[in-house]
Design an enzyme around this catalytic site. Structure first.
Site, PDB file in Angstrom:
ATOM      1  N   GLU A 191      72.645  60.584  49.976  1.00  0.00           N
ATOM      2  CA  GLU A 191      71.591  60.975  49.041  1.00  0.00           C
ATOM      3  C   GLU A 191      71.790  62.432  48.646  1.00  0.00           C
ATOM      4  O   GLU A 191      71.455  63.333  49.407  1.00  0.00           O
ATOM      5  CB  GLU A 191      70.210  60.803  49.693  1.00  0.00           C
ATOM      6  CG  GLU A 191      69.075  61.161  48.760  1.00  0.00           C
ATOM      7  CD  GLU A 191      67.909  61.904  49.401  1.00  0.00           C
ATOM      8  OE1 GLU A 191      66.862  62.024  48.757  1.00  0.00           O
ATOM      9  OE2 GLU A 191      68.049  62.400  50.557  1.00  0.00           O
TER      10      GLU A 191
ATOM     11  N   ASP B 213      70.669  60.682  54.574  1.00  0.00           N
ATOM     12  CA  ASP B 213      69.569  61.443  53.983  1.00  0.00           C
ATOM     13  C   ASP B 213      69.960  62.906  53.748  1.00  0.00           C
ATOM     14  O   ASP B 213      70.835  63.444  54.436  1.00  0.00           O
ATOM     15  CB  ASP B 213      68.392  61.385  54.973  1.00  0.00           C
ATOM     16  CG  ASP B 213      67.081  61.890  54.403  1.00  0.00           C
ATOM     17  OD1 ASP B 213      66.603  61.282  53.433  1.00  0.00           O
ATOM     18  OD2 ASP B 213      66.545  62.889  54.930  1.00  0.00           O
TER      19      ASP B 213
HETATM   20  C1  ABC Z   1      55.362  64.131  52.432  1.00  0.00           C
HETATM   21  C2  ABC Z   1      54.240  63.454  51.707  1.00  0.00           C
HETATM   22  C3  ABC Z   1      54.284  63.770  50.225  1.00  0.00           C
HETATM   23  C4  ABC Z   1      54.160  65.236  50.082  1.00  0.00           C
HETATM   24  C5  ABC Z   1      55.287  65.893  50.859  1.00  0.00           C
HETATM   25  C6  ABC Z   1      55.184  67.378  50.777  1.00  0.00           C
HETATM   26  O1  ABC Z   1      55.217  65.490  52.225  1.00  0.00           O
HETATM   27  O2  ABC Z   1      54.366  62.043  51.896  1.00  0.00           O
HETATM   28  O3  ABC Z   1      53.243  63.117  49.551  1.00  0.00           O
HETATM   29  O4  ABC Z   1      54.267  65.543  48.723  1.00  0.00           O
HETATM   30  C7  ABC Z   1      60.032  62.165  53.898  1.00  0.00           C
HETATM   31  C8  ABC Z   1      58.930  61.192  53.531  1.00  0.00           C
HETATM   32  C9  ABC Z   1      57.987  61.811  52.525  1.00  0.00           C
HETATM   33  C10 ABC Z   1      57.483  63.166  52.991  1.00  0.00           C
HETATM   34  C11 ABC Z   1      58.715  64.051  53.256  1.00  0.00           C
HETATM   35  C12 ABC Z   1      58.340  65.440  53.715  1.00  0.00           C
HETATM   36  O5  ABC Z   1      59.509  63.428  54.265  1.00  0.00           O
HETATM   37  O6  ABC Z   1      59.523  60.039  52.981  1.00  0.00           O
HETATM   38  O7  ABC Z   1      56.882  60.950  52.316  1.00  0.00           O
HETATM   39  O8  ABC Z   1      56.641  63.700  51.983  1.00  0.00           O
HETATM   40  O9  ABC Z   1      57.660  65.391  54.905  1.00  0.00           O
HETATM   41  C13 ABC Z   1      64.818  62.495  51.496  1.00  0.00           C
HETATM   42  C14 ABC Z   1      64.193  61.102  51.622  1.00  0.00           C
HETATM   43  C15 ABC Z   1      62.685  61.228  51.655  1.00  0.00           C
HETATM   44  C16 ABC Z   1      62.274  61.949  52.921  1.00  0.00           C
HETATM   45  C17 ABC Z   1      63.112  63.129  53.196  1.00  0.00           C
HETATM   46  C18 ABC Z   1      62.786  63.949  54.347  1.00  0.00           C
HETATM   47  C19 ABC Z   1      64.292  63.362  52.538  1.00  0.00           C
HETATM   48  O10 ABC Z   1      64.671  60.280  50.622  1.00  0.00           O
HETATM   49  O11 ABC Z   1      62.014  59.984  51.599  1.00  0.00           O
HETATM   50  O12 ABC Z   1      60.874  62.345  52.765  1.00  0.00           O
HETATM   51  O13 ABC Z   1      63.536  63.366  55.422  1.00  0.00           O
HETATM   52  C20 ABC Z   1      64.657  67.056  48.516  1.00  0.00           C
HETATM   53  C21 ABC Z   1      65.834  66.662  49.396  1.00  0.00           C
HETATM   54  C22 ABC Z   1      65.938  65.145  49.482  1.00  0.00           C
HETATM   55  C23 ABC Z   1      64.599  64.542  49.994  1.00  0.00           C
HETATM   56  C24 ABC Z   1      63.515  64.971  49.017  1.00  0.00           C
HETATM   57  C25 ABC Z   1      62.151  64.431  49.447  1.00  0.00           C
HETATM   58  O14 ABC Z   1      63.462  66.407  48.970  1.00  0.00           O
HETATM   59  O15 ABC Z   1      67.018  67.241  48.880  1.00  0.00           O
HETATM   60  O16 ABC Z   1      66.963  64.827  50.391  1.00  0.00           O
HETATM   61  N1  ABC Z   1      64.659  63.068  50.145  1.00  0.00           N
HETATM   62  C26 ABC Z   1      64.566  68.617  43.463  1.00  0.00           C
HETATM   63  C27 ABC Z   1      65.559  69.168  44.458  1.00  0.00           C
HETATM   64  C28 ABC Z   1      65.868  68.088  45.498  1.00  0.00           C
HETATM   65  C29 ABC Z   1      64.585  67.649  46.167  1.00  0.00           C
HETATM   66  C30 ABC Z   1      63.689  67.072  45.080  1.00  0.00           C
HETATM   67  C31 ABC Z   1      62.372  66.500  45.612  1.00  0.00           C
HETATM   68  O17 ABC Z   1      63.420  68.101  44.111  1.00  0.00           O
HETATM   69  O18 ABC Z   1      66.713  69.582  43.792  1.00  0.00           O
HETATM   70  O19 ABC Z   1      66.746  68.597  46.480  1.00  0.00           O
HETATM   71  O20 ABC Z   1      64.911  66.667  47.167  1.00  0.00           O
HETATM   72  O21 ABC Z   1      61.618  67.481  46.180  1.00  0.00           O
HETATM   73  C32 ABC Z   1      65.980  66.664  38.722  1.00  0.00           C
HETATM   74  C33 ABC Z   1      66.866  67.709  39.352  1.00  0.00           C
HETATM   75  C34 ABC Z   1      66.770  67.551  40.860  1.00  0.00           C
HETATM   76  C35 ABC Z   1      65.311  67.735  41.292  1.00  0.00           C
HETATM   77  C36 ABC Z   1      64.490  66.663  40.570  1.00  0.00           C
HETATM   78  C37 ABC Z   1      63.013  66.733  40.986  1.00  0.00           C
HETATM   79  O22 ABC Z   1      64.631  66.811  39.168  1.00  0.00           O
HETATM   80  O23 ABC Z   1      68.196  67.526  38.922  1.00  0.00           O
HETATM   81  O24 ABC Z   1      67.587  68.509  41.509  1.00  0.00           O
HETATM   82  O25 ABC Z   1      65.197  67.566  42.707  1.00  0.00           O
HETATM   83  O26 ABC Z   1      66.015  66.810  37.324  1.00  0.00           O
END
Ligand code: ABC
Length: 489
Positions: free
Chosen positions: A244, A220
């Site tokens: 990831e 992750d």
């Molecule tokens: C909870 C709620 C959500 C609420 C959120 C604030 O809190 O459920 O409804 O919106 C876990 C849970 C989630 C939880 C989160 C936070 O924790 O599954 O339900 O959300 O508490 C991993 C996992 C993911 C997990 C976590 C946390 C990490 O797969 O399931 O979430 O352990 C970043 C991280 C990435 C992470 C993701 C959620 O956030 O880097 O590892 N996933 C941009 C950024 C990314 C970012 C992404 C999403 O936004 O660059 O770094 O990921 O926020 C493209 C660009 C990308 C861009 C995308 C959106 O667009 O090239 O760079 O990503 O074009």
């Protein structure tokens, strides 16, 4: 298990809490409530036939260690990403014995277990929980009142980076050292620069892998930890791992292919979903993205895990209801260079949009095996397996090429496979004309999806007309025979 072993596999990704219950019951599960719905490792064991019958020979399960308990403004930790104790399992999913049994049962079936692991952060219980609601704001800059004493290990603020929310994704220091999460559930960012912390994680992962017999890891938040943390971690794990790196930028992701065994194919995910979600999508962007990543990654795109859906993105059918588009997009996963990853529920046509709606309980589908998409997946897995069986080195090491690439059509060649994909939609009768292929003149080809056949013409030219916007996945009948085709249906 090694890279060579994983490369031949297809992975079924499941959210443990939402896949199957221990006793086979089907309790209601309101995704919007963000609560535990009672899925367990025992449940997974009892439904392995369902997964294996579709042709999968590996599963990826959600994180297994103990999480923050109780309810928060962002719901409960049913997804498993909110670690509080690295040294215990999450007892909502079962016991040590259950996880071990899952592993041995998989191995008896010739299947592999991939476990999701989180190093970047731990989910902080708050001393004064706010009554913030889901998706709570993180605009406030004041440090959350974190109860560090609840963590095992790292029960002290000094084990974490000083508080700041990630605000600027273009600033790598921000991404690595500031915090994910929000004021309801701050994700305290572990200080992975500290040598003691590094030593802990390297020992921890070796131990976790050994204790449960884990075959591979999904790592992750890779981009949120300094890049040079990873080589020692991966080596210590001793099993193949896929990271990831949540980013659409090929050069950015390529950087991590230097330190990891593989990456989730985020850069191709975006042109894939854009290209197939309606008939004005541009499939040449997918082809271009694939060619660029083939050139940029350490081992080419063979070191990727390809996906169309996961727990963080809207399910594909939430973007289009056209079955032919859904089937075309799903087909891509099984003909590209990397390892196919199917997110549970895709085969049942689930259509949940963003988190938390994309985490529906699978038991609500009844695990029907004669659904069109289940049959589609079974056929696609069979086609890939047949291609690997024909000559695994040739198939797996020959990068895909695109003999036809237009906004509405792709012909994808990965010998002995030739796939014909289109975004023209369910009311179209797409026709392809591929001038020169590797097939010899007169070779009989079968479309694994429709079981129809054709013959290659001069210099291997292939002509094909599909119906209702459907893709075709062609193999020589010498590799995949007609009787096998009809058995899949
Ligand atoms: C909870 C709620 C959500 C609420 C959120 C604030 O809190 O459920 O409804 O919106 C876990 C849970 C989630 C939880 C989160 C936070 O924790 O599954 O339900 O959300 O508490 C991993 C996992 C993911 C997990 C976590 C946390 C990490 O797969 O399931 O979430 O352990 C970043 C991280 C990435 C992470 C993701 C959620 O956030 O880097 O590892 N996933 C941009 C950024 C990314 C970012 C992404 C999403 O936004 O660059 O770094 O990921 O926020 C493209 C660009 C990308 C861009 C995308 C959106 O667009 O090239 O760079 O990503 O074009």
């Amino acid at each position: 298990a090694s890279y060579e072993d994983w490369q031949q596999r297809s992975i079924y990704q499941l959210v443990t809490d939402r896949f199957a219950t221990s006793d086979g019951s089907a309790p209601p599960c309101d995704t919007s409530a963000r609560q535990y719905c009672n899925g367990t490792w025992q449940g997974v064991i009892s439904r392995l036939d369902y997964i294996q019958n579709m042709g999968f020979d590996a599963i990826w399960i959600s994180p297994v260690v103990a999480n923050l308990d109780g309810d928060t403004g962002d719901g409960a930790a049913y997804h498993g990403y909110w670690t509080v104790d690295q040294t215990r399992l999450n007892d909502h999913f079962g016991t040590d014995g259950d996880l071990q049994l899952l592993c041995t049962t998989l191995h008896e079936r010739g299947m592999l277990l991939m476990v999701d692991v989180v190093v970047n952060h731990m989910a902080a219980p708050l001393l004064y929980p706010s009554n913030a609601s889901a998706g709570a704001s993180n605009s406030s800059a004041s440090p959350p009142a974190v109860d560090y004493s609840a963590f095992t290990p790292f029960n002290n603020a000094s084990s974490f980076h000083p508080f700041c929310w990630i605000t600027d994704y273009a600033n790598q220091t921000d991404v690595e050292q500031c915090w994910l999460g929000d004021s309801a559930v701050p994700l305290a960012d572990v200080d992975t620069e500290n040598p003691d912390t590094v030593a802990f994680f390297n020992e921890w992962i070796a131990d976790l892998v050994k204790t449960y017999g884990i075959d591979g890891l999904r790592i992750d938040t890779v981009k949120n930890v300094r890049r040079d943390f990873w080589p020692a971690f991966v080596e210590s794990a001793g099993v193949w791992s896929v990271g990831e790196v949540f980013d659409g930028d090929i050069a950015y992701v390529a950087n991590y292919t230097q330190v990891l065994d593989a990456v989730l194919d985020y850069p191709d995910f975006y042109p894939l979903t854009r290209g197939f979600q309606n008939s004005s999508g541009d499939l040449t962007q997918l082809a271009a993205s694939v060619r660029d990543s083939q050139a940029a990654y350490r081992l080419g795109t063979a070191m990727t895990g390809a996906f169309l859906e996961n727990q963080d993105n809207p399910r594909f059918p939430s973007l289009t209801s056209d079955q032919s588009l859904i089937m075309n997009a799903m087909s891509w996963l099984f003909i590209q260079d990397g390892i196919p990853i199917l997110y549970y529920g895709q085969e049942q046509g689930y259509a949940g949009a963003n988190d938390p709606y994309n985490r529906e309980a699978l038991w609500l589908s009844g695990y029907e095996e004669d659904e069109p998409l289940v049959i589609h997946v079974r056929s696609l897995n069979a086609a890939r397996k047949a291609a690997i069986g024909w000559n695994n080195a040739t198939f797996l090491r020959t990068p895909v090429e695109f003999p036809v690439s237009s906004p509405s059509q792709l012909a994808i060649s990965k010998p002995p496979l030739l796939a014909l994909l289109t975004n023209a939609g369910g009311s179209s009768s797409p026709s392809w004309s591929i001038p020169g292929t590797n097939y010899s003149k007169g070779a009989e080809l079968i479309d694994v999806l429709s079981c129809e056949t054709t013959k290659a013409g001069d210099s291997g030219a292939v002509a094909w007309t599909g119906s209702a916007g459907m893709p075709a996945v062609l193999l020589p009948t010498s590799v995949f025979n007609e009787s096998y085709c009809s058995v899949l249906k």
